[in-house]
Structure formats: structure tokens, C-alpha cells
Design a protein around this motif. Structure first.
Motif, PDB file in Angstrom:
ATOM      1  N   LYS A 113       0.838  -1.194   0.000  1.00 58.01           N
ATOM      2  CA  LYS A 113       0.000   0.000   0.000  1.00 58.01           C
ATOM      3  C   LYS A 113       0.875   1.247   0.000  1.00 58.01           C
ATOM      4  O   LYS A 113       1.985   1.247   0.540  1.00 58.01           O
ATOM      5  N   SER A 114       0.376   2.314  -0.611  1.00 55.98           N
ATOM      6  CA  SER A 114       1.201   3.506  -0.826  1.00 55.98           C
ATOM      7  C   SER A 114       0.753   4.692   0.011  1.00 55.98           C
ATOM      8  O   SER A 114       1.283   5.781  -0.148  1.00 55.98           O
ATOM      9  N   TYR A 115      -0.195   4.517   0.902  1.00 57.13           N
ATOM     10  CA  TYR A 115      -0.696   5.627   1.722  1.00 57.13           C
ATOM     11  C   TYR A 115      -0.293   5.401   3.180  1.00 57.13           C
ATOM     12  O   TYR A 115       0.127   4.301   3.571  1.00 57.13           O
ATOM     13  N   TRP A 116      -0.438   6.458   3.979  1.00 57.75           N
ATOM     14  CA  TRP A 116      -0.044   6.397   5.388  1.00 57.75           C
ATOM     15  C   TRP A 116      -1.227   6.402   6.343  1.00 57.75           C
ATOM     16  O   TRP A 116      -1.162   5.811   7.410  1.00 57.75           O
ATOM     17  N   ASP A 117      -2.294   7.098   5.984  1.00 62.83           N
ATOM     18  CA  ASP A 117      -3.435   7.272   6.885  1.00 62.83           C
ATOM     19  C   ASP A 117      -4.259   5.989   6.931  1.00 62.83           C
ATOM     20  O   ASP A 117      -4.823   5.562   5.921  1.00 62.83           O
ATOM     21  N   MET A 118      -4.324   5.371   8.119  1.00 64.97           N
ATOM     22  CA  MET A 118      -5.055   4.115   8.239  1.00 64.97           C
ATOM     23  C   MET A 118      -6.553   4.290   7.989  1.00 64.97           C
ATOM     24  O   MET A 118      -7.271   3.290   7.802  1.00 64.97           O
ATOM     25  N   ALA A 119      -7.055   5.520   7.945  1.00 64.62           N
ATOM     26  CA  ALA A 119      -8.469   5.744   7.644  1.00 64.62           C
ATOM     27  C   ALA A 119      -8.824   5.230   6.251  1.00 64.62           C
ATOM     28  O   ALA A 119      -9.971   4.861   5.985  1.00 64.62           O
ATOM     29  N   TYR A 120      -7.834   5.169   5.360  1.00 60.35           N
ATOM     30  CA  TYR A 120      -8.086   4.703   4.002  1.00 60.35           C
ATOM     31  C   TYR A 120      -8.114   3.182   3.905  1.00 60.35           C
ATOM     32  O   TYR A 120      -8.453   2.631   2.857  1.00 60.35           O
ATOM     33  N   ASP A 121      -7.738   2.509   5.008  1.00 60.28           N
ATOM     34  CA  ASP A 121      -7.840   1.056   5.023  1.00 60.28           C
ATOM     35  C   ASP A 121      -9.269   0.596   4.753  1.00 60.28           C
ATOM     36  O   ASP A 121      -9.485  -0.438   4.113  1.00 60.28           O
ATOM     37  N   SER A 122     -10.231   1.359   5.249  1.00 59.18           N
ATOM     38  CA  SER A 122     -11.631   0.960   5.077  1.00 59.18           C
ATOM     39  C   SER A 122     -12.022   0.933   3.608  1.00 59.18           C
ATOM     40  O   SER A 122     -12.809   0.075   3.179  1.00 59.18           O
ATOM     41  N   ASP A 123     -11.490   1.879   2.809  1.00 61.32           N
ATOM     42  CA  ASP A 123     -11.770   1.865   1.365  1.00 61.32           C
ATOM     43  C   ASP A 123     -11.252   0.574   0.739  1.00 61.32           C
ATOM     44  O   ASP A 123     -11.922  -0.039  -0.099  1.00 61.32           O
ATOM     45  N   VAL A 124     -10.046   0.183   1.140  1.00 65.61           N
ATOM     46  CA  VAL A 124      -9.414  -1.007   0.569  1.00 65.61           C
ATOM     47  C   VAL A 124     -10.125  -2.276   1.035  1.00 65.61           C
ATOM     48  O   VAL A 124     -10.339  -3.208   0.257  1.00 65.61           O
ATOM     49  N   MET A 125     -10.538  -2.298   2.318  1.00 61.59           N
ATOM     50  CA  MET A 125     -11.140  -3.506   2.874  1.00 61.59           C
ATOM     51  C   MET A 125     -12.549  -3.765   2.354  1.00 61.59           C
ATOM     52  O   MET A 125     -13.084  -4.865   2.537  1.00 61.59           O
TER      53      MET A 125
END
Length: 427
Positions: free
Chosen positions: A157-169
Motif C-alpha cells: 500500500k502507498s498511503y499512510w493514513d489508516m483511515a483509508y484502510d476501510s476503502d481497501v477492505m
């Protein structure tokens, strides 16, 4: 370039000499040409031009004498599995990333959440991040030119903010990729886990509860960080051994002082006024004091950043590491995230624009301006060759700033890299 953009836009080309060059003059000429290339690259108009990027792509193939042809390329996943894609030797990083996404059945709108990284795997299984592959880079040429089975191309993954994990999951493939990365980072010891947490994680893993596993991982210290190999820093004093990790909008230091005492602290990217990467030729220890020759020298890389230690007190901190460029890339991508958040931008809109607006292979490529090249903060140090990190990162919405109890300097910051007025309080 002068015909296309005008002589007043293109930097002055280093003048030639009519006589045969001595070895020292050849090296001087090489440095001049490198600085010229950096100057062109850092111009937003010239650096983004197809003319310049096409030159870089062709140069890679010509240097390695690799013709354009169809080949198979292995891309590693965090769980050790490999994905083999059929590409052209002339395909750029984004072409290869798209091929991997297609092979994995990863949706187009999630491709921008991932990047390809060049890594080296040690005999003990340790993983060293060499760099993030750049948009003008030809992955097949890069990995082939190294001529070593230790090097791999890794999808991460290329981002740092774990808030974007939800988009991926929300996507099954994205969930599996993120889960594999989380498991790998924990197994490598990059994420701190106590016995109780380890027991919970093992239970979730046995149940196949991937989302719950990731959610628990998000609560652990150093989740989502990239850990670098042991290196040397001049903070808090010269010659200190340090393990640097990048994540959560900071560089984290585990420092071993000369008295064997261990210290931990963090440098927030929002308190860094600027940074630069430098390289220098240093003689390999052989008991002589002879000047460097091509066979007796190695390149030393340094990352130095100017940091607001307290109100009105800026201090340069230097890290000597062969991963200095990768550290710089991490800092740049953190800044990218902060800037998008500060401007109220949407990560989904930016990624969709990046992916849908891309024209592949021989067509135009988008480039991102590199940070400015700065003079050495130490006036007594010999002037060294500056490296352009040629940063091209996925720009994402900013991550939230938090003051850690271990933060080396917790004073409010009112200016950061290349901008004014973006402090922790603003975020």
C-alpha cells in the motif's frame, strides 16, 4: 526542449571541452550533467514533458542494452506469493502496476492505493526497502540490471493514513492484500505486540477474521510504519546508532547512545522546514589515504532535515543511510497527504483522476516536482553531489496529526516543508 519550450525555460547545458578529458575532468563533467538533469527534472513543465520522460525511458534500455520485447515479470506480495505478469521490457511502473491489478482482479479505483517497491531480501529473511519505483522507471530493466536474486519488486500500500484502510477492505482483493501486509509486518517485528494482543491476533487468524485482525492491528504501535536498516545519526550526538521507522506522519528514532543507553523519539514531518539528500564518494577502508577511484570508492548517502526543536530554534538532523532516498520518498508522500487534506481534496477523486487520466507506454506521463536541493548545513563539510529523489507519489488526503508522548519536540509548529502556516494546530 529549447525548440519546444524556449531557451529562457531550459537550464543552460554544461559547456564542452575540445581536448581529451582527464579522469578528474570526466567525473566533473558527469557531476555537471547530473545536476543539469536534476534541474530539468525539477522544472514542473520540463519534468512532466513526454520529451524528457521518453529520454529517461530510452536511456534505461540503451544503458542495459535491453531491446523492447515481451517478457514475464514476477511481482511479490507481502505473504511471499508471486504474481507473474506478461509485459513489455519498455513498460513503465504504472503499466506494470496496472498489469498486476488486472491479474489480481483489483478494481481500477483501488489501484492508486498501491505502489511497487524495489526491495532486497537478506539471507535471514530481513527486508530492506531500496526505493519506490518511479513513474518514468522501467521495472523490468531495473530488476534485471541488478543481476541478483536478492532483489524483488514488492506490491504494498502507498498511503499512510489508516483511515483509508476501510476503502481497501470494502473489496475482497484489497482486503486480502492489506491483511497479508499486516500479518507480514507483525511477523517481522515492525509492529509491537504484547502477549495478550498476540493471543487475540492468533485467534482472529485461526477464525479467518481478516477485517477484525486488521482493526486490532490498527491499534498497535507502529502499525503501517516502514522500518529501515540500522544506520547512524548525529542526534542527539554524533555517531549514534539508530533504527529509523517512517509512519504516522513522523520519523521515529530508536537511538543507542555511546553509553549504551537507549532512547526513543519522533520527528514530526509538520515541524520539518525542509530536507535534502546528498551523496559523496568515500574511499573504502583499505589502509590508504589515496583519492577515490572507481574501484576503491563507495557512495555514501545522507538525509538531513531542518527541524523546529523549540520555538525559534531550528536544528539540522542528519541520518547516514543507504536508504536515505527511500526515507526522503516517505517524507514526500506524507507531505502530499497533508497538502491534499489541507486543501480539502478528496483522495478518491485524486486517485480516480490519476488512474483514468493516465496514458500508457509511449504517451504522456505525469510527474511531480521534487523538493528543492539545499546546500549542506555544515559549512566545513566538503561540497557533495546532490541527488534528485525524483519523487512521484500517489497524493492522498492528509493524516491526522497527534502529539506523541515520545515526540522529541512537542512545541507548536507554524511552518513546514516548502509552505507556511501548516502546523499541528491547523491540522
Amino acid at each position: 526542449m529549447k525548440k519546444e519550450y524556449g531557451s529562457n525555460v531550459v537550464p543552460a547545458f554544461p559547456p564542452k571541452k575540445i581536448f581529451t578529458l582527464t579522469p578528474a575532468e570526466v567525473e566533473q563533467r558527469r557531476e555537471q550533467l547530473e545536476k543539469y538533469m536534476q534541474a530539468v527534472r525539477q522544472d514542473p513543465l520540463l519534468g512532466a514533458s513526454e520529451m524528457f520522460n521518453s529520454f529517461l525511458r530510452k536511456a534505461q534500455q540503451e544503458t542495459q542494452q535491453i531491446p523492447t520485447e515481451e517478457v514475464a515479470l514476477d511481482i511479490c506480495l507481502s505473504n511471499g506469493q508471486k504474481v507473474t505478469v506478461n509485459i513489455l521490457t519498455s513498460d513503465q511502473t504504472e503499466d506494470v502496476l496496472d498489469a498486476v491489478a488486472t491479474k489480481l482482479d483489483l478494481p481500477d479505483d483501488l489501484v492508486g492505493y498501491f505502489s511497487l517497491f524495489l526491495v532486497r531480501e537478506g539471507v535471514d529473511g530481513g527486508l530492506t526497502f531500496v526505493r519506490k519505483l518511479q513513474e518514468f522507471e522501467l521495472p523490468y530493466v531495473s530488476i534485471t540490471s541488478l543481476r541478483s536474486s536478492e532483489f524483488h519488486i514488492l506490491l504494498r500500500k502507498s498511503y499512510w493514513d489508516m483511515a483509508y484502510d476501510s476503502d481497501v477492505m470494502d473489496n475482497r482483493i484489497g482486503l486480502n492484500l492489506l491483511y497479508a501486509q499486516t500479518v507480514s509486518d507483525i511477523e517481522r517485528g515492525w509492529v509491537l505486540v504484547n502477549k495478550d494482543q498476540h493471543r487475540q491476533l492468533k485467534s482472529l487468524q485461526e477464525k479467518g477474521s481478516k477485517k477484525e485482525f486488521i482493526h486490532l492491528g490498527q491499534t498497535l504501535k507502529y502499525y503501517g510504519y516502514i522500518k529501515f536498516d540500522p544506520c547512524v545519526t548525529d542526534f542527539p550526538e554524533k555517531g549514534c546508532q539508530v533504527i529509523v521507522s517512517a509512519g504516522n506522519n513522523e520519523l521515529n528514532f530508536h537511538v543507542k547512545l555511546p553509553n549504551e543507553q537507549m532512547k526513543e523519539g519522533s520527528f514530526k514531518v509538520t515541524r520539518m522546514r525542509c530536507w535534502r539528500v546528498t551523496s559523496s564518494q568515500v574511499p573504502i577502508a583499505n589502509g590508504t589515504t589515496n583519492p577515490c577511484s572507481s574501484a576503491k570508492c563507495e557512495v555514501k548517502l545522507e538525509l538531513a532535515f531542518e527541524y523546529l526543536m523549540s520555538k525559534d530554534r531550528l536544528q539540522w538532523v542528519t541520518i547516514t543511510s543507504q536508504q536515505a532516498i527511500m526515507m526522503s520518498i516517505c517524507l514526500q508522500s506524507m507531505v502530499d497527504e497533508l497538502m491534499v487534506k489541507k486543501s480539502g481534496g478528496s483522495v478518491k477523486k485524486m486517485l480516480r483522476k490519476r488512474h483514468n487520466g493516465s496514458i500508457h507506454r509511449s504517451d504522456s506521463q505525469q510527474a511531480v516536482k521534487s523538493p528543492p536541493l539545499l546546500d549542506s548545513p555544515d559549512p566545513n563539510r566538503e561540497q557533495v553531489v546532490k541527488l534528485s529523489t525524483k519523487l512521484s507519489t500517489v497524493s492522498l488526503r492528509g493524516i491526522s496529526a497527534s502529539n506523541s508522548a515520545n515526540d522529541i519536540s512537542r512545541n507548536d509548529f507554524h511552518g513546514n516543508y516548502a509552505f507556511e502556516g501548516i502546523g499541528d494546530d491547523d491540522l
